[in-house]
Design an enzyme around this catalytic site. Structure first.
Site, PDB file in Angstrom:
ATOM      1  N   LYS A 111     -40.557  17.922  42.693  1.00 59.79           N
ATOM      2  CA  LYS A 111     -39.548  17.522  43.398  1.00 59.79           C
ATOM      3  C   LYS A 111     -39.596  17.527  44.850  1.00 59.79           C
ATOM      4  O   LYS A 111     -39.092  16.924  45.938  1.00 59.79           O
ATOM      5  CB  LYS A 111     -38.183  17.703  43.110  1.00 59.79           C
ATOM      6  CG  LYS A 111     -37.609  17.335  41.500  1.00 59.79           C
ATOM      7  CD  LYS A 111     -36.296  17.788  41.180  1.00 59.79           C
ATOM      8  CE  LYS A 111     -35.691  17.225  40.002  1.00 59.79           C
ATOM      9  NZ  LYS A 111     -34.304  17.700  39.712  1.00 59.79           N
ATOM     10  N   LYS A 194     -42.575   9.398  31.044  1.00 56.16           N
ATOM     11  CA  LYS A 194     -41.192   9.648  30.357  1.00 56.16           C
ATOM     12  C   LYS A 194     -40.281   8.495  31.026  1.00 56.16           C
ATOM     13  O   LYS A 194     -40.328   8.063  32.268  1.00 56.16           O
ATOM     14  CB  LYS A 194     -40.815  10.786  30.732  1.00 56.16           C
ATOM     15  CG  LYS A 194     -40.671  11.907  29.658  1.00 56.16           C
ATOM     16  CD  LYS A 194     -39.980  13.040  30.062  1.00 56.16           C
ATOM     17  CE  LYS A 194     -38.327  13.117  30.135  1.00 56.16           C
ATOM     18  NZ  LYS A 194     -37.877  14.467  30.332  1.00 56.16           N
ATOM     19  N   LYS A 197     -34.540   8.091  35.132  1.00 57.24           N
ATOM     20  CA  LYS A 197     -33.803   7.771  35.848  1.00 57.24           C
ATOM     21  C   LYS A 197     -33.989   7.317  37.328  1.00 57.24           C
ATOM     22  O   LYS A 197     -33.688   6.340  37.971  1.00 57.24           O
ATOM     23  CB  LYS A 197     -32.272   8.217  35.747  1.00 57.24           C
ATOM     24  CG  LYS A 197     -32.589   9.670  35.798  1.00 57.24           C
ATOM     25  CD  LYS A 197     -30.818  10.275  35.456  1.00 57.24           C
ATOM     26  CE  LYS A 197     -30.847  11.871  35.186  1.00 57.24           C
ATOM     27  NZ  LYS A 197     -29.648  12.377  34.876  1.00 57.24           N
TER      28      LYS A 197
END
Ligand code: TRP
Length: 332
Positions: A111, A194, A197
């Site tokens: 991240k 995956k 969102k």
């Protein structure tokens, strides 16, 4: 006594991967455990959020929990920031957590990206807050996906460090709660990634708010290869996009991939996709409808969250009283 704690971040809309991989399992778990389901808004702000969108997403995630079948009376359903104990316990844990433990966390590395000096302290401390979420309620079991296992391991380490440091058995070591065959739902555009969102393409995922037309379009446009459906799992697993659609079909239907292949081996994907659209619309339609109904009355969702927050706070305060005594902090 066994107690479950789990949570999802109110960032963007929830999607099929959240439903099949997590929410659906929570609905089962509420029958076996005393359960606390949280909308982790303090985790969401470890990355920039638009305040209006954050508040709306908090309500939407709560609506998704309820629409999926989580009973807010039988379980505790609330938003994290309602209970100050999460932040308080997180600070106390921060003081016991060696930097070396946090430096191993792969999600932070992902991240934070290349420019790590620009990443916020909150993003770095994210797993410590997650440990506080779980341990504030002395949860014994935590349903988590593969990507959160390392964070749960850290929560166990922190519980152990606290107990050792103060020579008291205050916290249980929470166990991961793995449900049957975990369903890993992949992107509709790339079967090796995956469903997420944060994917830039909305065609990569089916959102729980998508209507029947959107679901149909996304499934019809989903990437596949030109071969018909195979007869064996081995052949299927060599074809990630084909595998993903079969996995989704089996999960929605509550059967296995082999069952699905038994019926569709040799069929073209165009035909299979038509069946998958019908199944997805039948299964997700009622959830979407219930979410929309709930979202029409945000004040009612807020009331539900506040009621849950009060119940959560009562448990949290008893843990915090104990923690204050053990650490040597004067009680308020
Ligand atoms: N980090 C989790 C995720 O992104 C969400 C989360 C926060 C959580 N606190 C938690 C999950 C405590 C389980 C238990 O998926």
């Amino acid at each position: 006594m066994n107690r479950i704690f789990s949570g999802m971040q109110p960032t963007y809309a929830l999607h099929l991967g959240n439903y099949l991989g997590a929410l659906r399992n929570w609905v089962e778990l509420q029958n076996q455990f005393e359960s606390i389901f949280c909308v982790v808004d303090l985790h969401a702000i470890t990355l920039p959020q638009d305040p209006k969108a954050l508040l709306n997403n908090t309500r939407e995630v709560a609506a998704a929990y309820i629409a999926a079948g989580i009973d807010p009376e039988r379980n505790i359903l609330f938003n994290q920031s309602y209970v100050a104990g999460h932040s308080e316990l997180s600070w106390i844990f921060s003081c016991l957590t060696p930097l070396g433990w946090l430096n191993r966390m792969t999600q932070f590395k992902d991240k934070a990206g290349k420019n790590r000096d620009q990443a916020g302290l909150g993003l770095y401390a994210y797993p410590v807050l997650m440990a506080a979420d779980i341990l504030l309620y002395k949860a014994t079991h935590v349903p988590v996906g593969e990507d959160q296992k390392q964070h749960l391991e850290l929560a166990r380490d922190i519980a152990g460090a606290f107990n050792r440091n103060y020579g008291r058995d205050v916290f249980p070591l929470p166990e991961p709660q793995i449900m049957g065959e975990a369903t890993r739902v992949m992107s509709l555009r790339d079967g090796t990634k995956k469903m997420s969102k944060s994917d830039a393409s909305d065609y990569s995922r089916i959102n729980l708010t998508d209507d029947a037309d959107a679901i149909a379009q996304k499934i019809r446009k989903a990437k596949t290869d030109p071969e018909p459906l195979p007869a064996t799992i081995e052949e299927l697993e060599a074809r990630p996009e084909a595998d993903n659609l079969v996995t989704i079909y089996a999960a929605l239907e509550g059967t296995s991939r082999l069952d699905v292949l038994g019926r569709f081996a040799g069929a073209q994907f165009s035909g299979f996709k038509g069946e998958l659209v019908d199944l997805a619309v039948a299964k997700l339609g009622p959830i979407t409808a219930e979410m929309n109904r709930l979202m029409k009355d945000p004040a009612e969702i807020d009331r539900i969250l506040r009621r849950g927050g009060e119940r959560a706070r009562a448990i949290a305060e008893s843990t915090m009283a104990e923690v204050r005594d053990v650490v040597g902090l004067l009680r308020p």
